[in-house]
Scaffold this motif. Structure first.
Motif: not given
Length: 234
Positions: A13-14, A16-18, A220-221
């Protein structure tokens, strides 16, 4: 965790997205901490966060090591204070000497790579043939064709998919083999297609001839990698 001959799942998982803010202090130069956690327990602790104003997750040591999930909920009326709900999810820290067991699994060079058909359609097909056999043979070609086959003493069934997209590959990828196939556990393949709940926009199937099936759910993430070894179909 990779078990010889077993199914492996690897998810990325990214950050910055979470997480709006992120801080970690680990035992090595990367600042990494490895831990084992029951996913059902973590999922239950996060099930009521849709209306939360903030969610904070931190590693804490209380009676035992745990992930402390702090959920800030909006006030229920005029003048009321913000509500704070905390869930402590037990974890087991992985000793540094065992970290190599949790490395991303390596795969042999695949022989064919395809984008899968829509997962809902694929799921319907696999659910229909799931009770016919414990095994399914996945056959793919560089021409964008894929076949799912089940063969027993009483019945043989094949489902064909055509005009599938082929991922763009590096120039050093060997595409000399026109087609490839592998036989895998059908119930474990069904578990993968049921993972469409993460909202995946694409899914890729890599076939290592007679060795393994490597599947990717792409969103995406999140990238979820699913590895199924070949089984002896008898």
């Amino acid at each position: 965790r990779l078990v010889s001959g077993g199914t492996t799942i690897w998810c990325e998982v990214t950050q910055s997205s979470f997480f709006d803010d992120f801080r970690i202090e680990g035992k090595d130069d990367t600042g990494a901490i490895l831990m084992s956690i029951c996913p059902d327990h973590l999922a239950r602790s996060l099930c009521n966060t849709s209306n939360a104003t903030s969610v904070k997750v931190k590693l804490a040591k209380k009676q035992t090591a745990c992930l402390s999930v702090e959920i800030a909920l909006p006030s229920t009326g005029t003048g009321s204070i913000q509500r704070l709900v905390t869930h402590d999810v037990p974890v087991s820290l992985v000793p540094l000497t065992h970290w190599s067991e949790y490395d991303e699994p390596t795969m042999p060079q695949f022989d064919v790579s395809l984008y899968l058909p829509p997962l809902k359609r694929l799921r319907t097909v696999i659910e229909r043939i799931n009770n016919l056999s414990n095994h399914v043979t996945v056959h793919g070609t560089w021409a964008g064709e894929m076949t799912l086959s089940v063969k027993t003493e009483l019945v043989t069934t094949r489902t064909y998919f055509t005009e599938l997209d082929v991922p763009q590959l590096d120039s050093d990828v060997d595409t000399s083999r026109a087609s490839a196939e592998v036989t895998v556990d059908i119930k474990k393949l069904l578990l993968f297609v049921q993972g469409q709940g993460i909202g995946a926009t694409k899914a890729i199937c890599n076939i290592v001839h007679n060795q393994a099936l490597q599947l990717f759910l792409l969103q995406d993430d999140v990238q979820l990698q699913y590895y199924l070894p070949s089984i002896d179909s008898g």
